[in-house]
Design an enzyme around this catalytic site. Structure first.
Site, PDB file in Angstrom:
ATOM      1  N   HIS A   1      21.060  18.601 -11.859  1.00 54.21           N
ATOM      2  CA  HIS A   1      20.035  19.443 -11.245  1.00 54.21           C
ATOM      3  C   HIS A   1      18.692  19.027 -11.842  1.00 54.21           C
ATOM      4  CE1 HIS A   1      22.729  22.656  -9.472  1.00 54.21           C
ATOM      5  NE2 HIS A   1      23.569  22.012 -10.270  1.00 54.21           N
TER       6      HIS A   1
ATOM      7  N   HIS B   1      33.265  19.707 -10.070  1.00 55.36           N
ATOM      8  CA  HIS B   1      33.917  20.699 -10.949  1.00 55.36           C
ATOM      9  C   HIS B   1      35.206  21.235 -10.322  1.00 55.36           C
ATOM     10  CE1 HIS B   1      31.332  23.130  -8.385  1.00 55.36           C
ATOM     11  NE2 HIS B   1      30.264  22.877  -9.107  1.00 55.36           N
TER      12      HIS B   1
ATOM     13  N   HIS C   1      30.722  21.366  -3.450  1.00 58.11           N
ATOM     14  CA  HIS C   1      30.974  22.599  -4.210  1.00 58.11           C
ATOM     15  C   HIS C   1      31.431  23.595  -3.157  1.00 58.11           C
ATOM     16  CE1 HIS C   1      29.266  25.984  -6.988  1.00 58.11           C
ATOM     17  NE2 HIS C   1      29.931  26.540  -5.994  1.00 58.11           N
TER      18      HIS C   1
ATOM     19  N   LYS D   1      25.144  16.548  -0.551  1.00 58.07           N
ATOM     20  CA  LYS D   1      25.785  17.622  -1.305  1.00 58.07           C
ATOM     21  C   LYS D   1      25.952  18.824  -0.385  1.00 58.07           C
ATOM     22  CE  LYS D   1      27.158  20.305  -4.709  1.00 58.07           C
ATOM     23  NZ  LYS D   1      26.299  20.622  -5.860  1.00 58.07           N
TER      24      LYS D   1
ATOM     25  N   HIS E   1      23.478  31.474 -10.310  1.00 61.98           N
ATOM     26  CA  HIS E   1      23.697  31.785  -8.900  1.00 61.98           C
ATOM     27  C   HIS E   1      23.014  33.074  -8.469  1.00 61.98           C
ATOM     28  CE1 HIS E   1      26.185  28.338  -8.141  1.00 61.98           C
ATOM     29  NE2 HIS E   1      26.802  28.576  -9.276  1.00 61.98           N
TER      30      HIS E   1
ATOM     31  N   HIS F   1      27.082  22.761  -0.701  1.00 64.56           N
ATOM     32  CA  HIS F   1      27.197  23.803  -1.726  1.00 64.56           C
ATOM     33  C   HIS F   1      27.370  25.148  -1.045  1.00 64.56           C
ATOM     34  CE1 HIS F   1      26.202  26.435  -5.094  1.00 64.56           C
ATOM     35  NE2 HIS F   1      26.212  25.391  -5.909  1.00 64.56           N
TER      36      HIS F   1
ATOM     37  N   HIS G   1      26.096  14.692 -11.433  1.00 67.61           N
ATOM     38  CA  HIS G   1      25.895  16.105 -11.096  1.00 67.61           C
ATOM     39  C   HIS G   1      24.700  16.644 -11.884  1.00 67.61           C
ATOM     40  CE1 HIS G   1      28.093  20.032  -9.834  1.00 67.61           C
ATOM     41  NE2 HIS G   1      26.784  20.239  -9.929  1.00 67.61           N
TER      42      HIS G   1
END
Length: 573
Positions: A143, A279, A253, A224, A327, A226, A141
């Site tokens: 970034h 998570h 996610h 992924k 975010h 999200h 995970h």
């Protein structure tokens, strides 16, 4: 015949069978189950390097040439901590891979030498006596925001990075996605000189299956989804359709706000198919408040990100600010503040501790620079193990030492993330045939500061003193890049993990880069039962009003700790 005391033997050769070793300043101890390099009944022929020592010509060093099969490097007398056991052994490396685990030396003068560990004049020696060896860590995970994160990862013992990003763009600061062929090509090029294995996740938040197939051919090893790009049940189902046909993994996610559906709707969309649940506790994102119930399902491969590990008196407070930044939220907007507060729940964070110790959460990762610290995956894993040892005592089966707990926790950042992403044939454990991605630790610094990080058989990072000093050890001793991190060496010691479709479509030839492109193995059909030492399926329930968590009917009472090991004792900042 004269005998050595255990203390004297450990001083000379390192601890042996039946000895216990404390892991740094934690309450954790491991007991050596087997000594393949010497020990009781086999002492006298240990492979030890140095003045007046064993590994000299016609003694421990034989005449076997490299062409005749001698290893390039042997790590002597190291204590291996891996998912499969706690053993002491010599480790042979050849052509960047592990070739043998057993007894090294010269069979002309020694008994019991492993045929793949015959030391010759072309063999280098790393003294592992009294040290611990683990497999290089795998972070699923990541970034890719700041290039310096690679150095932080390596310095902590992480050697494989899987995730996405293109630098500090808003999409990358929030989501682990490298979107599209153009971005993938230059990101592969950018990381060519970094001594870490790389795998990129593509954008699965789309109903366009053709776009996902294009991304597979362009080099992603998985997808992924999200919520910031869209995590609706329809999107999840469509992406899993492509995963099923291609063999790659989907990391999710999910929808914190429950806008498009609740956690049960996501489970229905998944429909029993394999999924890597990021998570899973929920502070990093996911259906509020009950994403954590995914640990009860056999098709879910659940992971934690490290800022909630373990639950301390500071955990909740620091998360609110992190959420606002990661975010793109505004604390002056009530809806944004409510969004943030819905994700931070002491009850589920406390349950996460226990679920890790039970082996119900199988993987640890970072969420690097997006609500996680890339250099603390390993450290926080062992902090969690320590907290649980203090609270819950020995695990069933452990008595004098914490071997089962150590095997459970080391698996969370080595073999299990490898299995989840289909790369366990190359990395994730100390086993013959795999890349020699190995981390050497002084037990006093275990989990905090690796002594050496070996990448594909080459020393890439090390604790090193002043380069102008007369010996290697004068202060300041810092984690520094070594020759395996310089020039074109990383292209020879590291690989890019991609889909099989990318290799078949000629991606390596199109990009013309130096390092190998290795196809993953199919991740489809993998289940919690494939998670080594971490396959528990407890019944977890979360009360919708109070967020109270029960595990197999037992209420979890939050008990945040005020003090941790592997903290200020090891770091100034």
């Amino acid at each position: 015949m004269p005998e050595l005391s255990r203390t004297a033997y450990a001083d000379l050769f390192g601890p042996t069978t039946g000895d216990r070793v404390r892991l740094a300043d934690t309450d954790l101890f491991v007991e050596i189950e087997e000594d393949r390099s010497g020990g009781p009944g086999r002492s006298g022929d240990e492979a030890v390097f140095g003045g007046g020592k064993v590994l000299r010509e016609s003694m421990g060093q034989g005449r076997t040439t490299r062409a005749q099969g001698a290893p390039d490097t042997v790590i002597t007398g190291a204590l291996i901590i891996d998912h499969w056991g706690i053993v002491k052994a010599d480790i042979g490396i050849r052509d960047g891979r592990i070739t043998g685990i057993g007894k090294a030396g010269n069979p002309d003068t020694m008994d019991g030498v492993h045929p793949d560990l015959v030391i010759g004049p072309e063999t280098e020696i790393v003294a592992g006596n009294g040290k611990i060896v683990t497999a290089g860590g795998i972070d699923t995970h990541v970034h890719f925001i700041a290039p310096g994160a690679v150095d932080e990862a390596l310095a902590s013992g992480v050697t494989t990075l899987i995730g996405g990003g293109t630098g500090p763009a808003e999409g990358s600061k929030a989501t682990t996605v490298t979107p599209g062929a153009w971005h993938l090509a230059w990101m592969f090029a950018a990381l060519e000189s970094s001594p870490v294995n790389i795998g990129f996740l593509g954008k699965g938040s789309t109903m366009s299956k053709e776009s996902m197939r294009d991304q597979l051919r362009a080099g992603v090893l998985g997808f992924k989804i999200h919520e910031d790009w869209g995590a609706t049940p329809a999107v999840i189902s469509a992406c899993l359709d492509v995963c099923e046909e291609s063999g790659v993994q989907l990391a999710v996610h999910s929808d914190t706000l429950n806008e498009a559906g609740f956690v049960g709707d996501t489970f229905d969309a998944v429909a029993g198919r394999t999924l890597h649940a990021f998570h899973v506790e929920g502070a990093g994102g996911g259906h509020a408040p009950d994403m954590i119930t995914a640990v009860s399902l056999p098709n879910m491969l659940p992971a934690s990100t490290n800022p909630t590990r373990p639950h301390t008196v500071n955990t909740v407070e620091e998360h609110l600010d992190m959420l606002m930044v990661c975010h793109h939220l505004n604390p002056a907007v009530p809806e944004d503040l409510a969004f943030a507060e819905s994700r931070i729940r002491p009850s589920t964070i406390a349950a996460e501790d226990i679920l890790h110790d039970m082996g119900a959460i199988s993987i640890m990762s970072s969420d690097a620079q997006a609500m996680g610290r890339i250099g603390e995956v390993i450290l926080r894993t062992w902090q969690t193990a320590h907290v649980m040892k203090r609270r819950r005592g020995f695990l069933p089966g452990d008595t004098r030492a914490d071997n089962l707990r150590a095997r459970r926790y080391v698996a969370k950042y080595t073999i299990n993330p490898a299995v989840a992403q289909g790369i366990e044939h190359e990395v994730g454990s100390v086993e013959t045939g795999k890349l020699a991605d190995l981390v050497l630790w002084d037990p006093r610094f275990f989990g905090a500061k690796p002594q050496l990080v070996i990448k594909g058989g080459q020393i890439a990072y090390a604790q090193m003193g002043d380069a102008n000093a007369s010996i290697p050890t004068p202060q300041p001793v810092l984690p520094r890049p070594m020759y395996g991190a310089l020039g074109t060496a990383p292209a020879t010691n590291s690989v890019n993990f991609v889909s099989e479709q990318a290799v078949e479509d000629g991606l390596p030839e199109r990009l013309g880069l130096g390092r190998a492109f290795v196809p993953i193995r199919s991740t489809r059909g993998r289940t919690k039962a494939d998670m080594r030492q971490n396959d528990a399926l407890p019944r977890v329930e979360v009360a919708a009003d109070s967020f109270a968590v029960t595990i197999d009917g037992e209420l979890v009472e939050p008990a945040p700790v005020t003090e941790l090991p592997l903290a200020q004792r090891y770091f100034l900042f």
